[in-house]
Design a protein around this motif. Structure first.
Motif, PDB file in Angstrom:
ATOM      1  N   GLN A 117       0.805  -1.213   0.000  1.00 18.33           N
ATOM      2  CA  GLN A 117       0.000   0.000   0.000  1.00 18.33           C
ATOM      3  C   GLN A 117       0.845   1.274   0.000  1.00 18.33           C
ATOM      4  OE1 GLN A 117      -2.973  -0.079   3.096  1.00 18.33           O
ATOM      5  NE2 GLN A 117      -3.946  -1.929   2.305  1.00 18.33           N
ATOM      6  N   ARG A 118       1.868   1.328   0.836  1.00 18.36           N
ATOM      7  CA  ARG A 118       2.639   2.568   0.978  1.00 18.36           C
ATOM      8  C   ARG A 118       3.314   2.978  -0.323  1.00 18.36           C
ATOM      9  NH1 ARG A 118       5.149   5.194   5.441  1.00 18.36           N
ATOM     10  NH2 ARG A 118       6.988   6.400   4.849  1.00 18.36           N
ATOM     11  N   ARG A 168      -6.825  -4.684   5.220  1.00 21.06           N
ATOM     12  CA  ARG A 168      -6.166  -4.722   6.519  1.00 21.06           C
ATOM     13  C   ARG A 168      -6.979  -5.533   7.521  1.00 21.06           C
ATOM     14  NH1 ARG A 168      -2.051  -0.162   7.681  1.00 21.06           N
ATOM     15  NH2 ARG A 168      -1.512   0.521   5.579  1.00 21.06           N
ATOM     16  N   THR A 223      -1.075   4.962   5.245  1.00 23.34           N
ATOM     17  CA  THR A 223       0.140   4.291   4.777  1.00 23.34           C
ATOM     18  C   THR A 223       1.318   4.473   5.734  1.00 23.34           C
ATOM     19  OG1 THR A 223       0.622   6.244   3.406  1.00 23.34           O
ATOM     20  CG2 THR A 223      -0.504   4.402   2.343  1.00 23.34           C
ATOM     21  N   ARG A 275       2.581   0.865   9.241  1.00 27.74           N
ATOM     22  CA  ARG A 275       3.174  -0.287   8.572  1.00 27.74           C
ATOM     23  C   ARG A 275       2.829  -1.605   9.252  1.00 27.74           C
ATOM     24  NH1 ARG A 275       7.144   1.428   5.123  1.00 27.74           N
ATOM     25  NH2 ARG A 275       6.793  -0.622   4.179  1.00 27.74           N
ATOM     26  N   GLU A 328      -0.248  -3.219   7.670  1.00 25.46           N
ATOM     27  CA  GLU A 328      -0.308  -3.265   6.210  1.00 25.46           C
ATOM     28  C   GLU A 328      -0.216  -4.709   5.720  1.00 25.46           C
ATOM     29  OE1 GLU A 328       2.167  -1.654   2.284  1.00 25.46           O
ATOM     30  OE2 GLU A 328       2.529  -0.786   4.264  1.00 25.46           O
TER      31      GLU A 328
END
Length: 440
Positions: A76-77, A127, A189, A192, A195
């Motif tokens: 995602q980040r 998530r 994001t 972490r 995630e």
């Protein structure tokens, strides 16, 4: 808060990512209606306003699944931050071009580029799937909770967007929607620990999630369902203006979301054992029937009541849809699969808002409610025709990403999270919302 919902947040990080998701999803309820309000206030052309809302929805329909495929592959980040900045820059260009009176084609160019906005709701649900993947009852409550969050956005968002644009300056609603998007995505994001792990190409199913025949039925049905939502937004705004109370449109639309929110809270506390496909069919038909009273209303209070009862069918249908996505899409493609349902809604919103805008310009707001009625009838027809593809199939060993899959997955050439169990093992007797129930 009822105990099923309280139990969701015992895992560290869950409160934070759902709050970030709420902030990021506000743009879903604010951007489209904000664009319609802004353009109608600046130009007085509902046809142009509806066409621009359709453009951003269609662009999102094309780009969002591709963004989600990249998220499944890279995380995602790494994907969401640059994509969000591109969408925000394009929205800024749209606001400037509208305020400066630039040619119409510039409005469409910026609006199309703004459509690369990521599906924040899909990211949050992914998530939840990672956090509660071994607790199907909690996942049912989690996705019901997310449906409630969605509807809370649609209660608050239109009020903010329309209210700011009509009382402050026309561009205020879309501007705030963009700020919410950037803040929500960067907050989400930054977390972490929750995630979901990416699935590199060599570990992922080779085919798109859309190869699933069950998912195809859901997406096509959601095109018609989205047309209901898009048309109601545009027509209600025009109807309120005809009544001399345009600023009240946001309150009327909020009752629609409030009905869905109420149903979602109750639905999350219930436990179902029957087939999810049957409940889904009932929900789609209920949404179609709820469009009939809208043809009879003559004032805003009656319209608010009719929309509240129409909203009662939305959240349960959405939650059940996510359960069916979980059954028919491989685990390595879940974010993409969820985004395809959002894509179907986006396409429908585009078609519905555009059609409603032209009908309002040609025949008035009263006739505009025929558009969601026709869309509801089409949704019910598709749901009936595709119902057999959604019914539970006998489970046996497959070739999915985790070694097992539904019969539908195998026929489509891939397996996946597949069965009804939380880990894709397809335990007999686990159907519907007992499975992880995977929607702006």
């Amino acid at each position: 808060m009822p105990s099923p919902y309280r139990a969701l947040f015992t895992t560290p990080g869950t409160r934070s990512f759902t709050a970030a998701g709420f902030l990021g999803r506000m743009t879903l309820s604010m951007a489209s209606i904000g664009i319609v309000t802004m353009i109608s206030l600046i130009t007085g052309r509902y046809g142009l306003a509806g066409a621009l809302a359709a453009t951003v929805a269609l662009a999102s329909a094309v780009l969002s699944p591709q963004v989600s495929r990249l998220v499944d592959r890279h995380g995602q980040r790494r994907v969401l931050r640059p994509v969000t900045l591109v969408s925000a820059a394009a929205m800024a260009g749209l606001l400037v071009s509208a305020q400066q009176g630039w040619p119409d084609w510039t409005l469409f160019v910026f609006t199309a580029c703004a459509g690369c906005v990521p599906s924040v709701g899909a990211m949050v649900r992914a998530r939840w799937a990672a956090v509660h993947q071994d607790a199907p009852r909690l996942l049912h409550a989690a996705y019901s909770w997310e449906s409630v969050v969605d509807e809370a956005c649609f209660i608050i968002g239109p009020i903010l967007s329309i209210g700011l644009s009509t009382s402050w300056f026309p561009e205020a609603g879309p501007l705030l929607a963009t700020v919410f998007l950037v803040a929500g995505v960067f907050w989400l994001t930054a977390q972490r620990a929750t995630e979901p792990p990416p699935h590199p190409r060599e570990h992922r199913a080779k085919d798109s999630a859309l190869r699933s025949r069950g998912l195809q039925v859901l997406v096509i049905t959601f095109v018609a369902t989205g047309a209901i939502f898009g048309a109601i937004d545009v027509v209600t705004l025009a109807f309120a203006e005809e009544q001399g109370h345009q600023s009240s449109a946001s309150l009327v639309l909020a009752t629609y979301a409030l009905g869905s929110c109420t149903a979602g809270v109750v639905f999350g506390m219930l436990h179902f054992k029957g087939p999810a496909a049957r409940r889904w069919l009932v929900g789609v038909c209920a949404m179609a029937v709820s469009m009939i009273p809208l043809q009879l209303v003559g004032n805003l209070p009656l319209l608010a009541v009719a929309l509240f009862f129409a909203g009662l069918a939305i959240a349960p249908t959405m939650v059940t849809t996510m359960a069916l996505v979980e059954q028919h899409v491989p685990r390595a493609n879940l974010t993409e699969g969820m985004t395809w349902t959002s894509t179907g809604l986006a396409v429908g919103v585009a078609l519905g808002s555009s059609a409603a805008g032209w009908v309002v310009d040609a025949a008035g707001a009263g006739r505009g409610y025929l558009v969601p009625a026709v869309a509801g009838a089409l949704a019910a027809a598709v749901a009936f025709l595709g119902y057999r593809r959604l019914r539970p199939a006998p489970q046996r060993e497959g070739t999915g990403a985790d070694g097992r899959g539904t019969q539908d997955d195998r026929q489509d050439g891939h397996g996946g999270a597949g069965g009804s169990g939380p880990d894709g093992t397809g335990r007999p007797g686990d159907t519907g919302e007992d499975a992880p129930a995977r929607l702006a």
